[in-house]
Design an enzyme around this catalytic site. Structure first.
Site, PDB file in Angstrom:
ATOM      1  N   TRP A  37       1.319  -1.527  -0.053  1.00  0.00           N
ATOM      2  CA  TRP A  37       0.204   0.057  -0.180  1.00  0.00           C
ATOM      3  C   TRP A  37       1.411   1.123  -0.013  1.00  0.00           C
ATOM      4  CZ3 TRP A  37      -2.879  -3.802   0.807  1.00  0.00           C
ATOM      5  CH2 TRP A  37      -4.066  -4.182   0.623  1.00  0.00           C
ATOM      6  N   ASN A  38       0.126   2.188  -0.675  1.00  0.00           N
ATOM      7  CA  ASN A  38       1.142   3.824  -1.051  1.00  0.00           C
ATOM      8  C   ASN A  38       0.982   4.292   0.270  1.00  0.00           C
ATOM      9  OD1 ASN A  38       1.971   6.033  -1.617  1.00  0.00           O
ATOM     10  ND2 ASN A  38       0.854   6.119  -4.085  1.00  0.00           N
ATOM     11  N   ASP A  40       1.676   3.852   3.897  1.00  0.00           N
ATOM     12  CA  ASP A  40       1.687   2.383   4.171  1.00  0.00           C
ATOM     13  C   ASP A  40       3.305   2.459   3.923  1.00  0.00           C
ATOM     14  OD1 ASP A  40      -1.477   2.251   3.794  1.00  0.00           O
ATOM     15  OD2 ASP A  40      -0.586   0.188   5.540  1.00  0.00           O
ATOM     16  N   ASP A 163     -11.171   5.691   4.450  1.00  0.00           N
ATOM     17  CA  ASP A 163     -12.389   4.553   4.007  1.00  0.00           C
ATOM     18  C   ASP A 163     -13.207   5.061   3.664  1.00  0.00           C
ATOM     19  OD1 ASP A 163      -9.714   3.717   3.472  1.00  0.00           O
ATOM     20  OD2 ASP A 163     -10.318   1.600   3.558  1.00  0.00           O
ATOM     21  N   TYR A 343     -13.698   0.819  12.368  1.00  0.00           N
ATOM     22  CA  TYR A 343     -12.528   1.754  11.207  1.00  0.00           C
ATOM     23  C   TYR A 343     -12.874   3.508  11.540  1.00  0.00           C
ATOM     24  CZ  TYR A 343     -10.180  -0.035   7.635  1.00  0.00           C
ATOM     25  OH  TYR A 343      -8.770  -0.261   6.498  1.00  0.00           O
ATOM     26  N   GLU A 387      -3.835  -2.705  14.329  1.00  0.00           N
ATOM     27  CA  GLU A 387      -3.894  -1.109  13.137  1.00  0.00           C
ATOM     28  C   GLU A 387      -4.897   0.086  13.568  1.00  0.00           C
ATOM     29  OE1 GLU A 387      -6.772  -2.844   9.891  1.00  0.00           O
ATOM     30  OE2 GLU A 387      -6.272  -0.913   9.260  1.00  0.00           O
TER      31      GLU A 387
HETATM   32  C1  GLC Z   1      -7.494   0.591   4.527  1.00  0.00           C
HETATM   33  C2  GLC Z   1      -6.929   1.859   5.700  1.00  0.00           C
HETATM   34  C3  GLC Z   1      -5.864   3.001   4.407  1.00  0.00           C
HETATM   35  C4  GLC Z   1      -4.719   1.596   4.656  1.00  0.00           C
HETATM   36  C5  GLC Z   1      -4.678   0.548   3.882  1.00  0.00           C
HETATM   37  C6  GLC Z   1      -3.464  -0.665   4.174  1.00  0.00           C
HETATM   38  O1  GLC Z   1      -8.029   0.665   3.392  1.00  0.00           O
HETATM   39  O2  GLC Z   1      -7.896   2.905   5.511  1.00  0.00           O
HETATM   40  O3  GLC Z   1      -5.446   4.497   5.221  1.00  0.00           O
HETATM   41  O4  GLC Z   1      -3.923   2.467   3.803  1.00  0.00           O
HETATM   42  O5  GLC Z   1      -5.605   0.445   5.082  1.00  0.00           O
HETATM   43  O6  GLC Z   1      -3.315  -0.431   5.953  1.00  0.00           O
END
Ligand code: GLC
Length: 422
Positions: A37-38, A40, A163, A343, A387
């Site tokens: 993931w970008n 992250d 999200d 979330y 998380e």
């Molecule tokens: C969820 C989070 C997003 C993150 C991803 C991976 O989609 O909302 O911000 O980059 O998870 O951790």
């Protein structure tokens, strides 16, 4: 907390990064998020750089290996297929050099590149020279395609990295996902559905992915046809900060940074179009309907990270942090939409806290910065490298052994963090 316990926490955090390392890139957590993931990755790079600068740089270089021809850096790179995640590469149909999604994520990479460079300028210089034109192209893509009155817009809720925040409720209600078709979610196999977005939200997420794919991710067509277009504090503030950090790197490389300086002025003006005077806060603005979201979120508090001082935001911050044991909640606890476990509708996120804390510090709001660092360190120590967390009780939520929470520990929350800029 006794001093003896500290090395253990650092060692646990390093072990999480190593355990989630897939060779050149890191997954956020095994199972729930099996790809790169970008944003992250930018946090992961920062965490690695606290003990292995070279590995930190690898993470960012791998991220940019997926950059599209138009400059966009995707929010997910699907380096290796994994059937445990939906929607996967075949649903997105990304058009770049690596199988990918079709949207981006908050551009924090240049800011962490600057920080990693500061940790070891000699090792960093050749890498920064390679990355600079790529980061510049990504930032240009935002400036070219995503501005509304100078504020940065998202075209899918996942793009902001927040999200299912209530910030998007109005814009999501404008989508009719009747032709979304069948699909099987995978996230709720890994995590309690009470902590995840609902089916109502998911139908709309998938519908937007199908729309983007049908338009072959053509930004001009999306600008015309996508009903979801929201000017967002996360994107606007992180890009503004990233432009400042990129300009600093450009000066080190003796580049002409006048284009970046002009972009900074545009974004500074754009940030003020997110000021919702009635709410007395920075807020998300639905570009299609012209409506405010009416949300004081943790992204509203990224103003300081972008270098923007605003006493009204200090008052909002003090009000909200005073009612949470473990701030900063992703949504205002006094709102009827606040949900402490679901979330982005209430929980506290370590990464957002780190960015807010860095901003507070940089703006001279040092006491608030230190309090936030301490409460976040306590939270991770007591409830683990989750998380995200319930802001009222601290309970861990979502995935465990999470890369970015480990990285935030190493780079910002740990007493042994590298001292300096942030
Ligand atoms: C969820 C989070 C997003 C993150 C991803 C991976 O989609 O909302 O911000 O980059 O998870 O951790």
């Amino acid at each position: 907390m006794n001093a003896q316990a500290m090395p253990d926490m650092d060692e646990q955090a390093r072990a999480i990064l190593r355990g989630n390392d897939r060779g050149g890139y890191t997954v956020p957590t095994a199972g729930l998020y099996p790809y790169q993931w970008n944003w992250d990755s930018a946090f992961a790079a920062w965490g690695f750089a606290t003990f292995d600068v070279e590995r930190g740089w690898d993470e960012i270089e791998t991220l940019f290996s997926g950059q599209w021809g138009n400059g966009m850096v995707p929010h997910i790179l699907f380096h290796r297929p994994d059937p445990g995640y939906f929607p996967g590469p075949e649903v997105w149909g990304g058009i770049g050099p690596v199988a990918s999604s079709g949207i981006s994520q908050p551009p924090v990479a240049a800011s962490f590149a600057r920080r990693i460079f500061d940790l070891d300028p000699e090792a960093g210089l050749p890498v920064v020279a390679r990355l600079y034109p790529k980061m510049l192209a990504w930032h240009r893509w935002f400036m070219e395609w995503r501005l509304d009155q100078g504020a940065v817009c998202i075209t899918h809720p996942w793009e902001a990295g927040r999200d299912n925040t209530p910030d998007w409720d109005g814009a999501m209600a404008g989508i009719d996902p009747k032709d979304v078709g069948d699909y099987t979610r995978r996230d709720t196999f890994h995590v309690d559905p009470e902590m995840r977005p609902t089916k109502y939200d998911y139908d709309r997420y998938v519908w937007l992915v199908r729309l983007g794919r049908r338009l072959n991710w053509d930004e001009a067509a999306l600008l015309e046809q996508n009903p979801f277009r929201v000017a967002d504090p996360t994107m606007t503030f992180t890009l503004l900060r990233a432009q400042r950090d990129l300009a600093a790197l450009g000066r080190i490389l003796k580049e002409d940074v006048s284009e970046i300086e002009a972009a900074i002025a545009v974004l500074e003006a754009g940030a003020e179009t997110l000021w919702n005077a009635e709410l007395a806060s920075y807020d998300a603005r639905d570009v299609r309907s012209g409506q405010w979201a009416n949300c004081v979120s943790n992204a509203s508090f990224l103003c300081w990270y972008a270098g923007i001082q605003n006493p009204a935001m200090e008052a909002q911050y003090d009000r909200i942090t005073s009612v949470c044991t473990y701030p900063v909640p992703s949504h205002d606890p006094s709102s009827d939409r606040f949900d402490p476990k679901r979330y982005w509708r209430g929980p506290t996120w370590g990464i957002m806290n780190a960015l807010i804390g860095i901003g507070l510090q940089d703006c001279g709001l040092v006491e608030r910065a230190e309090n936030l660092r301490t409460s976040t360190a306590d939270l991770i120590r007591e409830y683990g490298f989750a998380e995200y967390f319930d802001p009222l009780t601290g309970d861990a939520a979502g995935g465990g052994t999470f890369t970015w929470t480990a990285a935030v520990w190493l780079g910002w929350a740990s007493p042994s963090r590298p001292k300096g800029a942030f």
